[in-house]
Each structure stands twice: as structure tokens, then as C-alpha cells.
Design an enzyme around this catalytic site. Sequence first.
Site, PDB file in Angstrom:
ATOM      1  N   CYS A 194      -2.168 -93.998 -48.699  1.00 19.47           N
ATOM      2  CA  CYS A 194      -2.864 -94.262 -49.968  1.00 19.47           C
ATOM      3  C   CYS A 194      -3.920 -93.213 -50.307  1.00 19.47           C
ATOM      4  O   CYS A 194      -4.447 -93.218 -51.424  1.00 19.47           O
ATOM      5  CB  CYS A 194      -3.503 -95.642 -49.922  1.00 19.47           C
ATOM      6  SG  CYS A 194      -2.334 -96.954 -49.546  1.00 19.47           S
TER       7      CYS A 194
ATOM      8  N   HIS B  83      -1.380 -99.248 -58.287  1.00 20.39           N
ATOM      9  CA  HIS B  83      -1.571 -98.295 -57.192  1.00 20.39           C
ATOM     10  C   HIS B  83      -0.278 -97.558 -56.849  1.00 20.39           C
ATOM     11  O   HIS B  83       0.417 -97.916 -55.907  1.00 20.39           O
ATOM     12  CB  HIS B  83      -2.095 -99.061 -55.972  1.00 20.39           C
ATOM     13  CG  HIS B  83      -2.252 -98.249 -54.737  1.00 20.39           C
ATOM     14  ND1 HIS B  83      -2.722 -96.943 -54.732  1.00 20.39           N
ATOM     15  CD2 HIS B  83      -2.010 -98.558 -53.429  1.00 20.39           C
ATOM     16  CE1 HIS B  83      -2.754 -96.498 -53.482  1.00 20.39           C
ATOM     17  NE2 HIS B  83      -2.326 -97.454 -52.679  1.00 20.39           N
TER      18      HIS B  83
ATOM     19  N   CYS C 117      -9.184 -96.651 -48.429  1.00 20.87           N
ATOM     20  CA  CYS C 117      -8.548 -96.920 -47.145  1.00 20.87           C
ATOM     21  C   CYS C 117      -7.101 -96.453 -47.248  1.00 20.87           C
ATOM     22  O   CYS C 117      -6.596 -96.199 -48.340  1.00 20.87           O
ATOM     23  CB  CYS C 117      -8.595 -98.415 -46.819  1.00 20.87           C
ATOM     24  SG  CYS C 117      -7.721 -99.435 -48.044  1.00 20.87           S
TER      25      CYS C 117
END
Length: 436
Positions: free
Chosen positions: A99, A392, A422
Amino acid sequence: MRQALPLVTRQGDRIAIVSGLRTPFARQATAFHGIPAVDLGKMVVSELLARSEIPADAIEQLVFGQVVQMPEAPNIAREIVLGTGMNVHTDAYSVSRACATSFQAVANVAESLMAGTIRAGIAGGADSSSVLPIGVSKALARVLVDVNKARTTRQRLTLFSRLRLRDLLPVPPAVAEYSTGLRMGDTAEQMAKTYGITREQQDALAYRSHQRAAQAWAEGKLAEEVMTTYAPPYKNPFSEDNNIRGNSTLADYAKLRPAFDRKHGSVTAANSTPLTDGAAAVILMTESRAKELGLRPLGYLRSYAFTAIDVWQDMLLGPAWSTPLALERAGLTMADLTLFDMHEAFAAQTLANLQLLGSERFARDVLGRAQATGEVDDTKFNVLGGSIAYGHPFAATGARMITQTLHELRRRGGGFGLVTACAAGGLGAAMVLEAE
């Protein structure tokens, strides 16, 4: 506090971010259904170059990322160069940090600028949750390899006869950590229980995220940084993120059932970020190169930090680890920040990180620091909403956050902003940005 580490070239130039752009973000199997990440990447880079009016041959490097990679295009960065009319001699390579992938892409281009090997580059990422590499079982994969080497039809039939019906079923991409078998949602549930984060608190954060994102769109704050796209059959424009629920109420969030721990959990689809398709990119160059081209930078990269922690527990605490390091390298404290933007993978993860950033005990016993990083002022935190609302696309989120934060800093008259995320594998990333 340790000595700050300024991000400058050998000539003393700062690292300028002169432009940033993204596609609208689309929920899985909606507006970008059937469009692979490489095409989303081409869309955003083509439009970014057109809007910036920077000569294509001025870009000397492109670093791009994709988390859910497609076997037919393993180096998405090079495919973007070849598919957008950029100079074929432009250096291009791909990166992946889950991510935090576009954080890594930005850091890599910045390091090339500081080393003096380039003067301008593009960093970004794209992902599609609608076009996935559907695989085959290990048994079928092995037979297919052996069949390719078999010399007779009889040998081939013998190999195929070993397969069972279940071996022929398609295998979707894994959603669990390779090393632990845990899903990120499982870790979010663990963190909610460990740090006493209630369902009501998670739903409230998710509601806040959607309301602020909807307001940002309504006030026209995102129009400059989000392009209009056209997907096949190229009839209807798609120009706004389609996950934002501006008309939702807190009561709506309370109706959803837990998604991971079905009996005792608090993490739901509504207080988590959804699977999303999209792409984002930024142009970086040395400060002197920007002046040569007559460009006013959006802002500057002041510092960055990447961290890694254990994956069995608290795997999503990357921001609590990387934020103090990035602030230290920038020579700043939490109080110096105008904006603080954190990736919202899950409301539980976000709230746990916020809690620990203000914890003296965590700083002392876990980080080995004399004092807490600092409480995050709610008036500075995710002021335009976050990933729960926007969605996302894994590799694109960092570039979205950077561009969005710099534009908002400019609207507020400048200052410092920190963006942090994160990432799977216990990874964390943070960057300090500066706008004038």
C-alpha cells in the site's frame, strides 16, 4: 533529537514536486471494469504531461508501481513510457511496497535527483481490482509444464488423467499475508481489541471521512487534481470518485455486520476502504530545473522514512513507527505541521495509530524514544477525508495523498504536511512535505 537530514542535491537544490494528477477512483467492477492497471497508468501520465506542458523529453526517469501485477506486463513503468509517446530512451522501472508503493516510487525518483543522475522524473502507481491475475492450481500448473515436455499424445493424456475436478478450478489472487495466512482485516480486528477501539468509534471515523470527502468535491477542491476519463465504449465521462457516500448517516454504518470476525468483530465493509481501481502520478525535479522551465512547484519533499515491524501482531502500525522518524529527519515536531494525512486502510488501524502517536508509554517502551511523537490535532487530520471514502487502488494511494496535501497546504498559505501509510508485511511509510 537526531540531526535533520535535508533532502537536497549536491548543488543544494531542494526536491520539487511540480505537478500531480490522478484518475477518479472507482469501486471494483464499476467505471473501470475491464481496464487493466497499465492502461490506467497510461491515462494519468499522458494527461499529467499534457497539463504540465513540460516537454516529454525533459522527463528522464519514470518509476511506477503496481501491487496486483499482471504477468503479461511485469514492468508497468516501461509500458507506460512506450504507450504515452514519451522518449523511448526514458529510464523506467517498477517498484512494489504494497500500500506504500507510490511512496517508494517518489523516494526512488528523489534519490536519483539527489544523486545527480537525473533532473526530472515521474513517480506514481496504478492498480485494478477489476482486472485480476486469475491463476490455476499448483497441480494443474505442474501438469501443464510437464505436458509441454511430453513427446507423445499418450504421455499427455496420462498426465491429464492425474488431475481431479477441483484442480481445474481457477485460483483468485491471495488476500492473506503469505508469511502468516492472516488477512489485513484480521489484523485490524486484533488491533481494535488490543487498543480498545469500539465499533462506534470506527463508524464515526468512517462517517467523518465520507462527509469530508463529499464536502471537498462539493467545494471544488479536487477538480484540479483529478482528471476526467473515458472508458469503453467511450460515451460517458467519469470524473468523480464513485465510492463517496455523502448522504449516508451514522445509523447506516451501524446496520452492517462484521466482515472478518463474524461473531465478536467490529470491522465492517463500511469502516474499511473498498477494493478500488485507479492511478496517480507526480512530477518531481530539482528546484533549479523547475526554475529553468518556468514552473512554480506545488511544494517540496522535506523528508521521508520507511519502517518494518513484526507481522504477527499490530502489523498495521507503520504510521506510528515511520512518522517520528520522518519528523526527526525533517527537523520538525508534530506541532510544526499544518496538515497530517494518514491512509485509512481500516478505521480501527487509523485510530490505533493515532492513539499510539500520543502515547508516552509506546514511545518509551516500544520505540525507545524519550517522549511521544505527539497528539494529532483533529483540525489538521485528514481534513479532506481519506481512503475509506476515496477508495484505495493500492499503488496509487500515496501519490493521491501527496498531491492532495500539497494543494491543501497551498490553499492555507503554505506550511508543512505529513503523509503516512501502513502497508502489508508490517511496512510503514511517512513523508514530510513543504509548500510555500
